[in-house]
Design an enzyme around this catalytic site. Sequence first.
Site: not given
Ligand code: GLA
Length: 346
Positions: A18, A109, A153, A202
Amino acid sequence: MAKTVSVNVPGRVNLIGEHTDYNGGMVLPAALSVSLQLSLTPRADREVIVRSAAYDQPVRRTIDDAPSNDWSDAALGAVREAITMGMLTSGAEISVSSTIPAGAGLSSSAALIVAVLKAAREASSADFSDTEIALAARRVENEYLGVPCGIMDQMAVAAASIGTAMALDTKTLQYRLLPLPTTHELIVLHSGISRQLSEGRYAVRKEECDTAKAYFGSDDLCLLDPNIIQRSDLAEPARSRALHCATEHARVLAAANALESGDMTRLGALMNASHASMRDLFDISLPPIDALVADGIALGALGARLTGGGFGGCIVALVENAAREAWLGQLLAKHPKAQFIDAAGG
Ligand code: GLA
């Protein structure tokens, strides 16, 4: 008449790794059985009409529109990107129906954006690879929607297949698809706390990583030696954030090996260590999520952790097939706000 094309794109759950995907590290997401179905018909004018099975009325936009904080922004941004890439010449008519829960951190998304781009690729017979589609989808998030996400993602939903995990090096974009275990299930549970990447926490973590990158003179925090980070005089919280990245990257490498060799005890232990690092070093967990994870482990999961960007969303737990029903029943009885997401990648 313009051709209509249909595509299906899965949601994803991250098994481990993560906040490594914008710090030069590895991730291990798996495609889910929940998915998004999309059909697209190119239009000759500048209109973008988006219909969703979830809403009565279609949304009418034009390709010149700025984002307006509406769910259709993602589709519109993807249409604009498809035009830039030469896969569409103008607007489009789009219909979406999805079983990926929104706001759960399961990449609804990314799936929508990748689906529009894949449909546009098919409509135009362009030969962009899935990796190029994923990179384009990330540009839509970063540049049009203003969401500062990494590449995990988009790569996972564009190129992973159900029943496999994707051991992805986010620096080189090389990946291997590893079969998921058949003896154990990776169970996804929504914590009951919704989250959105656009809400700012974030971005704060990303800035803290930028501070560490500037200090160490490297974009790849994940590739630094954890001992060097530990001994450095980099101020907190950047030091802890960097330490999470470097140790989490090592855990993903070990987890991919454990998955390949069928060592579920080891995989579970790595998931637990990942959660502790997200809680103590990266500070993206919340007390109710820590409690859900701790109870999941106490009730017999080999491993459990928060998954995704943090501050809410889902946990993922590794549970032996035979123990699944009893484990789920007991955990949900103790955490009535949590919801089982029937989305196993297996
Ligand atoms: C979200 C972001 C990813 C990644 C995760 C954390 O899902 O879209 O790019 O950074 O958080 O691992």
